[in-house]
Write a protein that holds these residues in place. Structure first.
Motif, PDB file in Angstrom:
ATOM      1  N   ASP A  91       0.904  -1.136  -0.051  1.00 48.95           N
ATOM      2  CA  ASP A  91      -0.033   0.135  -0.007  1.00 48.95           C
ATOM      3  C   ASP A  91       1.058   1.180   0.012  1.00 48.95           C
ATOM      4  O   ASP A  91       1.529   1.302   1.032  1.00 48.95           O
ATOM      5  CB  ASP A  91      -0.887  -0.035   1.444  1.00 48.95           C
ATOM      6  N   PRO A  92       0.808   2.226  -1.149  1.00 52.71           N
ATOM      7  CA  PRO A  92       1.697   3.371  -1.067  1.00 52.71           C
ATOM      8  C   PRO A  92       1.496   4.234  -0.091  1.00 52.71           C
ATOM      9  O   PRO A  92       2.374   4.964   0.289  1.00 52.71           O
ATOM     10  CB  PRO A  92       1.431   3.708  -2.405  1.00 52.71           C
ATOM     11  N   VAL A  93       0.252   4.273   0.384  1.00 50.94           N
ATOM     12  CA  VAL A  93      -0.187   5.490   1.470  1.00 50.94           C
ATOM     13  C   VAL A  93       0.377   4.838   2.700  1.00 50.94           C
ATOM     14  O   VAL A  93       1.127   5.660   3.638  1.00 50.94           O
ATOM     15  CB  VAL A  93      -1.499   5.843   1.591  1.00 50.94           C
ATOM     16  N   ASP A  94       0.238   3.656   2.922  1.00 53.42           N
ATOM     17  CA  ASP A  94       0.783   3.094   4.291  1.00 53.42           C
ATOM     18  C   ASP A  94       2.075   3.266   4.329  1.00 53.42           C
ATOM     19  O   ASP A  94       2.963   3.477   5.195  1.00 53.42           O
ATOM     20  CB  ASP A  94       0.406   1.709   4.661  1.00 53.42           C
ATOM     21  N   VAL A 188       2.805  10.577  -2.624  1.00 49.33           N
ATOM     22  CA  VAL A 188       2.159  10.827  -1.461  1.00 49.33           C
ATOM     23  C   VAL A 188       2.465  11.760  -0.426  1.00 49.33           C
ATOM     24  O   VAL A 188       3.671  11.852  -0.371  1.00 49.33           O
ATOM     25  CB  VAL A 188       2.330   9.049  -0.613  1.00 49.33           C
ATOM     26  N   THR A 189       1.816  12.448   0.124  1.00 46.44           N
ATOM     27  CA  THR A 189       1.780  13.414   0.974  1.00 46.44           C
ATOM     28  C   THR A 189       1.384  13.003   2.438  1.00 46.44           C
ATOM     29  O   THR A 189       0.256  12.497   2.693  1.00 46.44           O
ATOM     30  CB  THR A 189       0.983  14.530   0.665  1.00 46.44           C
ATOM     31  N   LEU A 212       6.267  12.428  -0.819  1.00 46.36           N
ATOM     32  CA  LEU A 212       7.142  11.324  -1.145  1.00 46.36           C
ATOM     33  C   LEU A 212       6.674  10.658  -2.518  1.00 46.36           C
ATOM     34  O   LEU A 212       5.472  10.606  -2.931  1.00 46.36           O
ATOM     35  CB  LEU A 212       7.336  10.092  -0.301  1.00 46.36           C
ATOM     36  N   ALA A 213       7.555  10.187  -3.252  1.00 41.47           N
ATOM     37  CA  ALA A 213       7.511   9.368  -4.448  1.00 41.47           C
ATOM     38  C   ALA A 213       7.854   7.888  -4.098  1.00 41.47           C
ATOM     39  O   ALA A 213       8.623   7.455  -3.505  1.00 41.47           O
ATOM     40  CB  ALA A 213       8.372   9.883  -5.755  1.00 41.47           C
ATOM     41  N   VAL A 214       6.830   7.046  -4.241  1.00 41.60           N
ATOM     42  CA  VAL A 214       6.797   5.793  -3.704  1.00 41.60           C
ATOM     43  C   VAL A 214       6.608   4.660  -4.759  1.00 41.60           C
ATOM     44  O   VAL A 214       5.713   4.884  -5.538  1.00 41.60           O
ATOM     45  CB  VAL A 214       5.604   5.366  -2.439  1.00 41.60           C
ATOM     46  N   GLN A 215       7.553   3.434  -4.859  1.00 43.80           N
ATOM     47  CA  GLN A 215       7.239   2.603  -6.169  1.00 43.80           C
ATOM     48  C   GLN A 215       6.425   1.456  -5.415  1.00 43.80           C
ATOM     49  O   GLN A 215       7.147   0.757  -4.556  1.00 43.80           O
ATOM     50  CB  GLN A 215       8.588   2.188  -6.814  1.00 43.80           C
ATOM     51  N   LEU A 224      11.060   3.225  -1.434  1.00 46.97           N
ATOM     52  CA  LEU A 224      11.044   4.682  -1.447  1.00 46.97           C
ATOM     53  C   LEU A 224      11.822   5.099  -2.883  1.00 46.97           C
ATOM     54  O   LEU A 224      12.957   4.679  -2.950  1.00 46.97           O
ATOM     55  CB  LEU A 224      11.710   5.384  -0.500  1.00 46.97           C
ATOM     56  N   VAL A 225      11.152   5.992  -3.621  1.00 43.26           N
ATOM     57  CA  VAL A 225      11.630   6.373  -5.007  1.00 43.26           C
ATOM     58  C   VAL A 225      12.796   7.866  -4.471  1.00 43.26           C
ATOM     59  O   VAL A 225      13.825   7.992  -4.780  1.00 43.26           O
ATOM     60  CB  VAL A 225      10.765   6.677  -5.937  1.00 43.26           C
TER      61      VAL A 225
END
Length: 233
Positions: A91-94, A188-189, A212-215, A224-225
């Motif tokens: 989950d990118p937000v988590d 994601v903020t 953040l940029a998340v892959q 984390l990107v």
């Protein structure tokens, strides 16, 4: 007693790798059409003051669908994960909330600057094409500042009260929903709070925000990107 030193907050610029990922990646091409967004992603000015969190749920606004991977059974939520523990979640937000807590947490009493950087580097995606460690490192204390903080036995803990996809990212996904499948990079903020303590019973706290940029590829844990130069609402 020496006045405590504070680590850096938001960087005024982002490195070329992250800029190419965000502006050149198909999933975020639609973002450049939004007024003013391209300008702040590439400018070298100091960022504006961090916005205050809005009273809303973490997943407000029906965000774009995340990959099908999910946390392992019994895996604690990101608000209960130790700052140095990278969660195995799809989950990118988590993941973004957990990563923000890691960025805002440190303990100069027991960890060296080199160890702190090494631990945070384990949060990065393993795909070098997208990983922008430089943008993350700029959020952290350098060796000189870490030494001053260590003299005060300074440490920080953090809470991630809210995480969500910025509206610009949701709009981009709505306009081109299939584009995410190239890189699976999400934006994601996170809004939260950092609490500081130091020698002599000193203590303080401040609100923190980061984008953040998340892959998060399907059936794989997120990585984390990088960190955007300005907080996206």
């Amino acid at each position: 007693m020496k006045k405590p030193s504070l680590p850096p907050t938001v960087s005024p610029a982002t490195s070329g790798v992250l800029r190419r990922t965000l502006l050149g990646g198909a999933v975020l091409l639609a973002l450049t059409a939004l007024a003013g967004l391209l300008a702040f992603l590439t400018r070298d000015e100091a960022p504006a003051e961090k916005p205050k969190p809005e009273a809303s749920s973490p997943h407000e606004g029906s965000p774009p669908a995340a990959p099908s991977a999910s946390p392992s059974p019994g895996d604690p939520g990101p608000d209960r994960v130790e700052a140095g523990s990278r969660p195995e979640t799809g989950d990118p937000v988590d993941f973004g909330k957990a990563a923000a807590r890691a960025l805002w947490s440190y303990d100069t009493r027991s960890t060296s600057h080199k160890e702190h950087l090494a631990e945070l580097k384990t949060w990065m995606t393993g795909e070098s094409r997208y990983a922008d460690w430089a943008s993350v490192k700029r959020q952290l204390p350098d060796a000189v500042l870490w030494e001053r903080m260590s003299e005060n036995r300074q440490r920080a803990t953090a809470e991630a009260a809210e995480g969500r996809f910025p509206q610009a990212f949701k709009d981009a996904m709505a306009n081109e929903p299939g584009a995410i499948t190239e890189a699976y990079v999400y934006v994601v903020t996170v809004h939260g709070r950092q609490s500081l303590t130091w020698t002599g019973s000193g203590a303080g706290a401040e609100a923190r925000s980061v984008t953040l940029a998340v892959q998060c590829r399907p059936e794989q844990p997120c990585g984390l990107v990088g960190v955007l130069p300005q907080v996206l609402p």
